[in-house]
Design a protein around this motif. Structure first.
Motif, PDB file in Angstrom:
ATOM      1  N   SER A 210       0.809  -1.226   0.000  1.00 51.54           N
ATOM      2  CA  SER A 210       0.000   0.000   0.000  1.00 51.54           C
ATOM      3  C   SER A 210       0.839   1.272   0.000  1.00 51.54           C
ATOM      4  CB  SER A 210      -0.937   0.000   1.218  1.00 51.54           C
ATOM      5  OG  SER A 210      -0.209   0.212   2.426  1.00 51.54           O
ATOM      6  N   VAL A 211       2.070   1.209   0.488  1.00 51.86           N
ATOM      7  CA  VAL A 211       2.912   2.420   0.534  1.00 51.86           C
ATOM      8  C   VAL A 211       3.976   2.423  -0.560  1.00 51.86           C
ATOM      9  CG1 VAL A 211       2.563   2.757   3.005  1.00 51.86           C
ATOM     10  CG2 VAL A 211       4.542   1.442   2.213  1.00 51.86           C
ATOM     11  N   THR A 212       3.935   1.418  -1.425  1.00 51.66           N
ATOM     12  CA  THR A 212       4.912   1.375  -2.524  1.00 51.66           C
ATOM     13  C   THR A 212       4.222   1.391  -3.886  1.00 51.66           C
ATOM     14  OG1 THR A 212       4.985  -1.057  -2.372  1.00 51.66           O
ATOM     15  CG2 THR A 212       6.696   0.182  -1.191  1.00 51.66           C
ATOM     16  N   GLY A 213       3.065   2.045  -3.933  1.00 54.22           N
ATOM     17  CA  GLY A 213       2.388   2.207  -5.219  1.00 54.22           C
ATOM     18  C   GLY A 213       1.256   1.252  -5.486  1.00 54.22           C
ATOM     19  N   GLY A 214       0.845   0.464  -4.482  1.00 56.26           N
ATOM     20  CA  GLY A 214      -0.275  -0.450  -4.655  1.00 56.26           C
ATOM     21  C   GLY A 214       0.046  -1.631  -5.551  1.00 56.26           C
ATOM     22  N   GLU A 215      -0.987  -2.197  -6.161  1.00 52.96           N
ATOM     23  CA  GLU A 215      -0.827  -3.400  -6.995  1.00 52.96           C
ATOM     24  C   GLU A 215       0.077  -3.156  -8.204  1.00 52.96           C
ATOM     25  OE1 GLU A 215      -1.858  -6.382  -6.289  1.00 52.96           O
ATOM     26  OE2 GLU A 215      -2.849  -5.733  -4.439  1.00 52.96           O
ATOM     27  N   ASP A 216       0.140  -1.893  -8.646  1.00 52.45           N
ATOM     28  CA  ASP A 216       0.970  -1.569  -9.810  1.00 52.45           C
ATOM     29  C   ASP A 216       2.357  -1.065  -9.406  1.00 52.45           C
ATOM     30  OD1 ASP A 216      -1.148  -2.166 -11.570  1.00 52.45           O
ATOM     31  OD2 ASP A 216      -2.003  -0.165 -11.243  1.00 52.45           O
ATOM     32  N   GLY A 217       2.630  -1.064  -8.126  1.00 54.38           N
ATOM     33  CA  GLY A 217       3.894  -0.533  -7.637  1.00 54.38           C
ATOM     34  C   GLY A 217       5.024  -1.542  -7.629  1.00 54.38           C
ATOM     35  N   LEU A 218       6.101  -1.142  -6.957  1.00 60.90           N
ATOM     36  CA  LEU A 218       7.324  -1.945  -6.919  1.00 60.90           C
ATOM     37  C   LEU A 218       7.102  -3.337  -6.346  1.00 60.90           C
ATOM     38  CD1 LEU A 218      10.440  -2.058  -7.229  1.00 60.90           C
ATOM     39  CD2 LEU A 218      10.594  -1.134  -4.894  1.00 60.90           C
ATOM     40  N   MET A 219       6.290  -3.441  -5.263  1.00 57.14           N
ATOM     41  CA  MET A 219       6.107  -4.724  -4.573  1.00 57.14           C
ATOM     42  C   MET A 219       4.781  -5.397  -4.893  1.00 57.14           C
ATOM     43  SD  MET A 219       8.910  -5.147  -2.923  1.00 57.14           S
ATOM     44  CE  MET A 219       8.446  -6.548  -1.898  1.00 57.14           C
ATOM     45  N   GLY A 220       4.031  -4.830  -5.838  1.00 60.41           N
ATOM     46  CA  GLY A 220       2.688  -5.340  -6.092  1.00 60.41           C
ATOM     47  C   GLY A 220       2.624  -6.612  -6.918  1.00 60.41           C
ATOM     48  N   SER A 221       3.701  -6.979  -7.572  1.00 63.06           N
ATOM     49  CA  SER A 221       3.696  -8.170  -8.432  1.00 63.06           C
ATOM     50  C   SER A 221       3.914  -9.442  -7.627  1.00 63.06           C
ATOM     51  CB  SER A 221       4.805  -8.048  -9.474  1.00 63.06           C
ATOM     52  OG  SER A 221       6.077  -8.067  -8.856  1.00 63.06           O
ATOM     53  N   SER A 222       3.683 -10.575  -8.270  1.00 58.48           N
ATOM     54  CA  SER A 222       3.936 -11.867  -7.640  1.00 58.48           C
ATOM     55  C   SER A 222       5.418 -12.034  -7.320  1.00 58.48           C
ATOM     56  CB  SER A 222       3.472 -13.000  -8.555  1.00 58.48           C
ATOM     57  OG  SER A 222       2.086 -12.947  -8.744  1.00 58.48           O
ATOM     58  N   ALA A 223       6.268 -11.488  -8.192  1.00 59.29           N
ATOM     59  CA  ALA A 223       7.711 -11.572  -7.947  1.00 59.29           C
ATOM     60  C   ALA A 223       8.083 -10.791  -6.685  1.00 59.29           C
ATOM     61  CB  ALA A 223       8.477 -11.016  -9.153  1.00 59.29           C
ATOM     62  N   GLY A 224       7.456  -9.625  -6.510  1.00 54.58           N
ATOM     63  CA  GLY A 224       7.697  -8.827  -5.305  1.00 54.58           C
ATOM     64  C   GLY A 224       7.233  -9.559  -4.064  1.00 54.58           C
ATOM     65  N   ALA A 225       6.071 -10.216  -4.177  1.00 57.01           N
ATOM     66  CA  ALA A 225       5.540 -10.983  -3.049  1.00 57.01           C
ATOM     67  C   ALA A 225       6.473 -12.136  -2.692  1.00 57.01           C
ATOM     68  CB  ALA A 225       4.149 -11.515  -3.393  1.00 57.01           C
ATOM     69  N   LEU A 226       6.956 -12.843  -3.718  1.00 55.23           N
ATOM     70  CA  LEU A 226       7.858 -13.970  -3.485  1.00 55.23           C
ATOM     71  C   LEU A 226       9.165 -13.501  -2.841  1.00 55.23           C
ATOM     72  CD1 LEU A 226       8.342 -16.997  -3.871  1.00 55.23           C
ATOM     73  CD2 LEU A 226       9.258 -16.488  -6.143  1.00 55.23           C
ATOM     74  N   PHE A 227       9.703 -12.382  -3.346  1.00 59.30           N
ATOM     75  CA  PHE A 227      10.931 -11.824  -2.776  1.00 59.30           C
ATOM     76  C   PHE A 227      10.739 -11.477  -1.305  1.00 59.30           C
ATOM     77  CE2 PHE A 227      13.297  -7.973  -1.593  1.00 59.30           C
ATOM     78  CZ  PHE A 227      14.600  -8.444  -1.708  1.00 59.30           C
ATOM     79  N   PHE A 228       9.621 -10.820  -0.994  1.00 62.00           N
ATOM     80  CA  PHE A 228       9.330 -10.441   0.392  1.00 62.00           C
ATOM     81  C   PHE A 228       9.214 -11.687   1.276  1.00 62.00           C
ATOM     82  CE2 PHE A 228       6.275  -9.556   3.812  1.00 62.00           C
ATOM     83  CZ  PHE A 228       6.876  -8.464   4.419  1.00 62.00           C
ATOM     84  N   GLY A 229       8.492 -12.686   0.792  1.00 64.49           N
ATOM     85  CA  GLY A 229       8.305 -13.908   1.572  1.00 64.49           C
ATOM     86  C   GLY A 229       9.616 -14.621   1.843  1.00 64.49           C
ATOM     87  N   ILE A 230      10.472 -14.703   0.844  1.00 59.31           N
ATOM     88  CA  ILE A 230      11.776 -15.363   1.005  1.00 59.31           C
ATOM     89  C   ILE A 230      12.651 -14.585   1.985  1.00 59.31           C
ATOM     90  CG2 ILE A 230      13.935 -15.949  -0.179  1.00 59.31           C
ATOM     91  CD1 ILE A 230      12.250 -16.592  -2.666  1.00 59.31           C
ATOM     92  N   LEU A 231      12.604 -13.252   1.885  1.00 63.00           N
ATOM     93  CA  LEU A 231      13.385 -12.415   2.801  1.00 63.00           C
ATOM     94  C   LEU A 231      12.971 -12.642   4.252  1.00 63.00           C
ATOM     95  CD1 LEU A 231      15.474 -10.143   3.208  1.00 63.00           C
ATOM     96  CD2 LEU A 231      13.591  -8.503   2.911  1.00 63.00           C
ATOM     97  N   ILE A 232      11.664 -12.613   4.510  1.00 67.08           N
ATOM     98  CA  ILE A 232      11.158 -12.835   5.871  1.00 67.08           C
ATOM     99  C   ILE A 232      11.494 -14.247   6.335  1.00 67.08           C
ATOM    100  CG2 ILE A 232       9.088 -13.005   7.317  1.00 67.08           C
ATOM    101  CD1 ILE A 232       9.823 -10.164   6.622  1.00 67.08           C
ATOM    102  N   ALA A 233      11.310 -15.227   5.457  1.00 63.26           N
ATOM    103  CA  ALA A 233      11.599 -16.617   5.808  1.00 63.26           C
ATOM    104  C   ALA A 233      13.070 -16.798   6.169  1.00 63.26           C
ATOM    105  CB  ALA A 233      11.227 -17.539   4.646  1.00 63.26           C
TER     106      ALA A 233
END
Length: 515
Positions: A210-233
């Motif tokens: 929500s603070v990085t441009g929403g669904e069309d932003g830097l983290m809104g893609s599936s790749a962004g989600a996967l990167f975030f999940g791997i980082l936290i994991a």
């Protein structure tokens, strides 16, 4: 086939399979009865009544021994040679990190929208009562913990329910105790994987998007989600490998930092609107007993406040004793007193600061949410309240949500590990299997919502409260003895009759050393 379509397919398949079970569990565990024009979940009444009973049973221990609890955290009554892995402060921060989360930010906003400002008063009262319940369950957690040959410690309801019932009732309590111990382990493990892990990662990722441009932003893609999940994991996996010592080292720094950032932001809003503070406090008190526009009137405000507090501080659920059991002490009640500070920090301080900030700032979104039939977006209301003073606050809120989520994931990772090893053994292969599963759930949290499993996890955890509190009632006389024993030690220490090198092993008879 894209990653988006794969995750959507998995999400729908899992939710569809578990939906009938989740619906049934929610109906049973959160069964409500009509009271004064509103609905009262019986599980909330069960938790609040326990707080009332233990407050009376132990003579308002949360008030009379509050100063002593602070002294214990400071290390005034530490003893050399005590079994355990962490000090009192580290045990407290580890446990607090498991309860402080998105509910303190979004959940409170929902409470003061549905229950009005007066819900804050009842939330505080419930938090104060919960301090007594937390004292009882954590004292038992330390009393019946297991200290293993390698120095690590295991504790929690899966230990004090079977051991305590045998201690109190002999062979008659053995079978029941074993069954309750297995059930407690399963419930904690299930919630740990989905409520304490997947949900926290999912919500923190949503705030980041929500603070990085929403669904069309830097983290809104599936790749962004996967990167975030791997980082936290990866972060969680590294810390989990170090056990409770590693987790406590992180949370002892993370919890004060995240609480400090959030409370400082609240204070900024309050100070800017300082002239509105007296009126806000007056409104909270007045609407606690004469609410406006609240279904069920005063009972409606009371139920909403009690519900938010009970769901936030987790007193009576049996989770916190797992972290507190690792403390270095020879007197179980010493950590019980430390633990009563937990609901105070979580509910009386942090939840109340959120509520006061919203009431004082009075954002337009809060007024809209209080209209009949309006939808309530908790995070938005809190963010808007801060936005009246700090337009850039959503970024601070994102940091707070991230810190809250990571600390919760870490602590529940430890809780789940102790439940797992109780069920499947403490071998290296068993522990490694759990840690792999847990980190994979963290990755899934950024890709999947799995709302059905999360709803099930909530129901399962609160089902544990029924089992756990029955055990607390049955074992309360044990807690009374432990408290008297510690108070005698405190008296002797203050009188100079004992020192840190004295080894009063009387309270360690129930601490079993296992391989």
């Amino acid at each position: 086939m894209s990653l988006d379509s794969i995750t959507q397919t998995v999400d729908e398949a899992v939710s569809g399979f578990f939906e009938p079970i989740a619906t049934w569990l929610e109906e049973v565990v959160f069964y409500s009865v009509p009271v004064g024009g509103t609905a009262l979940p019986l599980i909330v009444a069960w938790l609040v009544i326990a707080g009332l009973v233990f407050t009376g049973w132990f003579g308002f221990v949360q008030v009379r021994k509050f100063r002593l609890a602070i002294d214990v955290v400071r290390g005034k009554y530490d003893e050399k040679g005590s079994a355990g892995e962490v000090n009192h402060f580290q045990a407290l921060t580890a446990a607090v990190s498991g309860t402080v989360g998105l509910g303190n930010i979004a959940g409170v906003a929902v409470a003061v929208s549905i229950g009005g400002p007066g819900a804050t008063f009842w939330m505080i009262l419930c938090g104060l009562l919960a301090m007594a319940t937390k004292f009882v369950e954590v004292t038992l957690g330390v009393k019946y913990r297991e200290v293993h040959a390698d120095g690590t410690v295991s504790g929690g309801p899966m230990h004090y329910l079977p051991k305590g019932l045998v201690d109190r009732f002999g062979k008659k309590g053995k079978t029941l105790g074993k069954v309750l111990g297995v059930l407690a382990s399963f419930m904690i493990l299930f919630f740990g994987l989905f409520g304490g892990n997947l949900f926290q990662v999912n919500q923190s990722y949503a705030q980041l998007v929500s603070v990085t441009g929403g669904e069309d932003g830097l983290m809104g893609s599936s790749a962004g989600a996967l990167f975030f999940g791997i980082l936290i994991a990866a972060l969680v996996g590294i810390v989990l490998l170090g056990g409770i010592r590693s987790i406590a080292n992180v949370t002892s720094k993370l919890v004060p930092a995240m609480a400090g950032i959030y409370i400082a932001a609240c204070l900024v809003v309050i100070l800017v609107h300082v002239t509105a503070v007296p009126a806000a406090i007056s409104t909270i008190i007045e609407e606690a007993f004469n609410p406006e526009g609240v279904a069920g009137g005063v009972l409606g405000a009371l139920i909403v406040g009690f519900k938010r507090a009970a769901f936030s501080n987790e007193a009576g659920l049996g989770s916190a004793p797992i972290a507190h059991s690792a403390v270095k002490t020879k007197h179980p009640a010493s950590e019980g007193l430390v633990a009563l500070l937990e609901p105070f920090i979580d509910t009386v301080v942090i939840c109340t600061m959120t509520a006061l900030t919203i009431v004082i700032a009075n954002p337009a979104s809060w007024a809209e949410a209080r209209e009949p039939g309006a939808s309530v977006e908790g995070v938005t209301i809190t963010s808007d309240a801060f936005g009246t003073v700090m337009p850039w606050f959503p970024y601070i809120l994102t940091i707070a949500v991230m810190l809250f989520a990571i600390s919760t994931v870490l602590t529940w990772g430890y809780y789940g590990l102790k439940a797992w090893t109780h069920l499947f053994g403490r071998s290296k292969a068993s522990e490694l299997t759990y840690k792999v599963v847990y980190t994979l759930c963290a990755i899934a949290g950024s890709l999947l919502t799995l709302q059905t499993l999360i709803a099930m996890a909530d129901a399962v955890l609160f089902m544990l409260a029924v089992i756990n509190i029955i055990g607390l009632y049955l074992l309360a006389p044990v807690v009374k003895r432990e408290l008297n024993s510690f108070l005698e030690f405190v008296r002797a220490r203050n009188a100079g009759e004992t020192d840190a090198n004295d080894a009063d092993d009387e309270d360690q008879e129930s601490v079993k050393t296992t391989v």
